[in-house]
Motif scaffolding. Structure first.
Motif, PDB file in Angstrom:
ATOM      1  N   LEU A   1       1.446  15.084 -17.641  1.00 28.77           N
ATOM      2  CA  LEU A   1       2.212  13.840 -17.741  1.00 28.77           C
ATOM      3  C   LEU A   1       2.084  13.341 -19.175  1.00 28.77           C
ATOM      4  O   LEU A   1       0.981  13.057 -19.641  1.00 28.77           O
TER       5      LEU A   1
ATOM      6  N   GLY B   1       0.844  -1.186   0.000  1.00 28.64           N
ATOM      7  CA  GLY B   1       0.000   0.000   0.000  1.00 28.64           C
ATOM      8  C   GLY B   1       0.880   1.235   0.000  1.00 28.64           C
ATOM      9  O   GLY B   1       2.092   1.147   0.213  1.00 28.64           O
TER      10      GLY B   1
ATOM     11  N   LEU C   1       7.628   9.033 -12.077  1.00 32.31           N
ATOM     12  CA  LEU C   1       7.463   8.790 -13.515  1.00 32.31           C
ATOM     13  C   LEU C   1       7.439   7.292 -13.807  1.00 32.31           C
ATOM     14  O   LEU C   1       7.364   6.876 -14.959  1.00 32.31           O
TER      15      LEU C   1
ATOM     16  N   TYR D   1      -3.408  -2.970   5.264  1.00 31.16           N
ATOM     17  CA  TYR D   1      -3.277  -2.237   4.001  1.00 31.16           C
ATOM     18  C   TYR D   1      -3.155  -0.729   4.268  1.00 31.16           C
ATOM     19  O   TYR D   1      -4.026  -0.134   4.885  1.00 31.16           O
ATOM     20  N   GLU D   2      -2.076  -0.153   3.815  1.00 30.23           N
ATOM     21  CA  GLU D   2      -1.801   1.268   4.008  1.00 30.23           C
ATOM     22  C   GLU D   2      -1.762   1.689   5.473  1.00 30.23           C
ATOM     23  O   GLU D   2      -1.991   2.844   5.813  1.00 30.23           O
TER      24      GLU D   2
ATOM     25  N   ASN E   1       1.721  10.800  -7.282  1.00 32.98           N
ATOM     26  CA  ASN E   1       1.505  12.002  -8.089  1.00 32.98           C
ATOM     27  C   ASN E   1       2.781  12.572  -8.681  1.00 32.98           C
ATOM     28  O   ASN E   1       2.744  13.539  -9.430  1.00 32.98           O
TER      29      ASN E   1
ATOM     30  N   MET F   1       7.163  11.653 -19.083  1.00 30.09           N
ATOM     31  CA  MET F   1       7.711  12.991 -18.822  1.00 30.09           C
ATOM     32  C   MET F   1       6.656  13.824 -18.081  1.00 30.09           C
ATOM     33  O   MET F   1       5.491  13.831 -18.473  1.00 30.09           O
ATOM     34  N   ARG F   2       7.058  14.488 -16.996  1.00 32.33           N
ATOM     35  CA  ARG F   2       6.139  15.410 -16.321  1.00 32.33           C
ATOM     36  C   ARG F   2       6.689  16.814 -16.499  1.00 32.33           C
ATOM     37  O   ARG F   2       7.861  17.076 -16.226  1.00 32.33           O
TER      38      ARG F   2
ATOM     39  N   VAL G   1      -1.669  16.239 -11.185  1.00 34.12           N
ATOM     40  CA  VAL G   1      -1.779  16.977  -9.921  1.00 34.12           C
ATOM     41  C   VAL G   1      -0.730  16.449  -8.955  1.00 34.12           C
ATOM     42  O   VAL G   1      -0.293  15.306  -9.067  1.00 34.12           O
ATOM     43  N   ILE G   2      -0.341  17.285  -8.019  1.00 36.45           N
ATOM     44  CA  ILE G   2       0.619  16.884  -6.996  1.00 36.45           C
ATOM     45  C   ILE G   2      -0.020  17.217  -5.656  1.00 36.45           C
ATOM     46  O   ILE G   2      -0.631  18.285  -5.508  1.00 36.45           O
ATOM     47  N   THR G   3       0.047  16.312  -4.694  1.00 36.66           N
ATOM     48  CA  THR G   3      -0.592  16.582  -3.408  1.00 36.66           C
ATOM     49  C   THR G   3       0.424  16.530  -2.268  1.00 36.66           C
ATOM     50  O   THR G   3       1.395  15.780  -2.315  1.00 36.66           O
TER      51      THR G   3
ATOM     52  N   GLU H   1      -6.339  10.765  -2.860  1.00 35.84           N
ATOM     53  CA  GLU H   1      -5.703  12.084  -2.888  1.00 35.84           C
ATOM     54  C   GLU H   1      -5.732  12.660  -4.300  1.00 35.84           C
ATOM     55  O   GLU H   1      -5.937  13.850  -4.504  1.00 35.84           O
ATOM     56  N   ARG H   2      -5.499  11.804  -5.298  1.00 29.48           N
ATOM     57  CA  ARG H   2      -5.492  12.279  -6.673  1.00 29.48           C
ATOM     58  C   ARG H   2      -6.895  12.657  -7.142  1.00 29.48           C
ATOM     59  O   ARG H   2      -7.093  13.698  -7.734  1.00 29.48           O
TER      60      ARG H   2
ATOM     61  N   CYS I   1       4.136   0.756   2.227  1.00 28.30           N
ATOM     62  CA  CYS I   1       4.092  -0.250   3.293  1.00 28.30           C
ATOM     63  C   CYS I   1       3.714  -1.592   2.686  1.00 28.30           C
ATOM     64  O   CYS I   1       2.842  -1.681   1.825  1.00 28.30           O
TER      65      CYS I   1
END
Lengths: 112, 443
Positions: free
Chosen positions: B318, A16, A85, B263-264, A82, B385-386, B422-424, B37-38, A23
């Motif tokens: 992107l 995750g 690449l 998970y996470e 986010n 590429m970003r 987007v970037i968070t 988040e995205r 993790c």
């Protein structure tokens, strides 16, 4: 005498992500293998196995009653979902990176 | 026993099994969790482009498919599909309800998570080396606090058929109906810890019924194509049995539950939500029947003092492009194509360092982790590429496509696309800086 087999034969895992932190939880299929995994699959070993990928520290949490280990790897996602690449920017496949590590098992251990 | 089902665990999750649960699940609540988040940052961007958008794109399709069943079965719906535009989402549901002739259907909103206007250039981003927002150097798209169970309870109290929210903590979507139904006090940390575990296990949908799990020969999952969403049966103390419809594919086992448990999760003893510091470190998991797993012994401690905030920034674009080589010497031809691209892209002003090239089929997903490469006669050169400069991304696509005629022999299968990015980052905010509100809409 021991021999090597991939962790993939002894355990299952799930990856995750949160930001740039990955993790991966690792669970012994057979409770009898848990101690062996716990002994060999240390946070230091994970960190040393992937030095280019894991830029930060690795912390391990242990859930002995469930035969599971949880690895939290900081700065390990090339920036995170986010920013990376990479094709797998979530690091969903990092579980299989860890499952590919070899484990030393007793020579006479029965094969799965 | 309160019976809750999941109808989605992410924004693009499958629809058909949600319809099955709405029709046959005998549920008290059907919960659709769709924000990441995205997706939240994209919601802000969609709303900026069109003030009537910014909610989950599948909202109308999902509602059209389940509303009649939910009314027939007295199942209430809880969802965060409002994303960055909750009022517009509520109106969409009302419109669908009218279209279906469901007169009198009521929708309650939860708003107040958006805190964009309360942040300043000086706001510190704890996940970005404690740098300030001004140091990110990108336009701010929007910022949302993770609201908790306490923000959702007033909406539940309206007896509305559907509760629609923006950013709330995912487990709170499940905890709030439990706290309401069983009248749990909001400082009964152990119960909130157990209810949060229920939410945590359920919030990713099929990840507990066999999705994101199968590994043929080692972890086989029956009828994965027909995998069902999970059902949670929760008692007054918050102990839970996770199960699924008998007719559905997939399976709930000790192993699927274990994988989802962490998970996470970072420290299993300190899982932070707006509601509680939950402790999953001592839980017991036992299979009590076919696809029936009982989970107990979660606990909790006092909730964190502040709320977490996700801050979205414009990430530019992107660009991704690929071309493939197959057959004898494919790997060498792909490497030659890669070297040509590096040579040409580095000559394009500003491109150096903005891109990455992988050789899919040799070593791509794990290319940073290790150098091991597989032998393959089917290799795809992938460039990513970003950049804030869309023209630069377009130039990269052009160079990859040009390899069809100008590159190594036998290159085919070019595809290229440019998508907004987007970037968070994250910060914290005082609880008294947010003031959640509820409003009811009637069809």
């Amino acid at each position: 005498m021991t021999r090597q087999i991939p962790l993939h034969k002894l355990a299952h895992a799930r990856a995750g992500d949160k930001g740039n932190i990955s993790c991966v939880s690792v669970w012994a299929y057979d409770p009898g293998d848990y101690l062996l995994i716990k002994e060999q699959l240390t946070a230091e070993r994970i960190k040393q196995s992937f030095p280019r990928l894991i830029q930060g520290e690795v912390v391990r949490y242990e859930l002995d009653q469930l035969n599971g280990l949880n690895f939290v790897m900081y700065d390990a996602l090339e920036g995170g979902v986010n920013t990376s690449l990479g094709l797998d920017s979530h690091g969903k496949s990092w579980s299989y990176l860890i499952l590919s590590l070899p484990m030393e098992v007793p020579e006479n251990r029965k094969a799965h | 026993m309160l019976r809750m089902g999941s109808g989605a665990g992410f924004s693009s999750d499958r629809l058909a099994p949600a319809i099955d649960l709405a029709r046959d699940g005998a549920l008290d609540w059907l919960v659709f969790e769709t924000i990441g988040e995205r997706t939240l940052a994209f919601g802000h961007r969609d709303r900026q482009l069109d003030p009537s958008r910014g909610f989950n794109p599948q909202l109308a399709a999902r509602m059209r498919s389940v509303l009649q069943h939910c009314r027939d079965n007295k199942t209430r719906i809880m969802t965060n599909m409002g994303v960055a535009n909750v009022p517009a989402a509520a109106q969409v549901i009302i419109d669908v309800a009218r279209e279906l002739g469901l007169k009198g259907l009521r929708v309650a909103t939860v708003e107040g998570d958006e805190v964009t206007d309360q942040l300043t250039d000086e706001t510190v981003l704890f996940d970005y080396g404690n740098k300030k927002i001004s140091e990110v150097g990108r336009p701010l798209v929007g910022a949302n606090a993770y609201l908790g169970c306490d923000a959702i309870l007033p909406a539940i109290a309206t007896d509305a058929d559907i509760i629609i929210t923006g950013r709330v903590a995912d487990p709170s979507l499940f905890l709030a109906p439990l706290a309401s139904h069983y009248d749990w006090q909001l400082d009964d940390w152990n119960k909130l810890g157990r209810g949060t575990l229920v939410g945590h296990l359920m919030e990713c949908g099929m990840q507990i019924t066999g999705g994101y799990f199968a590994d043929p020969g080692l972890k086989d999952v029956p009828r994965l194509a027909d995998c069902g969403y999970p059902i949670a049966e929760v008692d007054t103390d918050g102990e839970v049995t996770i199960t699924k419809l008998e007719t559905a594919g997939g399976g709930v086992t000790e192993r699927t539950v274990k994988e989802q448990l962490l998970y996470e999760v970072h420290d299993p003893a300190r899982y932070l939500t707006p509601d509680v510091t939950a402790n999953f470190s001592g839980v017991n998991i036992s299979e009590t029947g076919p696809s029936r797993v009982h989970i107990s012994q979660a606990t909790g401690h006092e909730r964190p003092e502040k709320l977490k905030v996700t801050v979205g920034f414009d990430g530019g674009f992107l660009g991704e492009a690929g071309i493939s080589y197959a057959g004898p010497n494919a790997a060498a031809r792909a490497r030659l194509a890669r070297d040509i691209l590096i040579d040409l892209l580095d000559r394009i002003q500003g491109a150096a360092g903005n891109y990455r090239i992988d050789l899919i089929g040799l070593n791509s997903l794990h290319a940073t982790a290790h150098d091991n490469s597989t032998d393959s006669e089917d290799v795809r050169v992938r460039v990513a590429m970003r950049t804030m400069d869309r023209d630069l991304a377009a130039m990269m696509l052009w160079e990859v496509e040009a390899l069809l005629c100008c590159g190594p022999a036998g290159g085919g299968g070019y595809r290229g696309q440019i998508t907004p990015s987007v970037i968070t980052h994250s910060t914290m905010i005082d609880r008294d800086a947010v003031a959640p509100t509820t409003k009811v809409y009637t069809a």
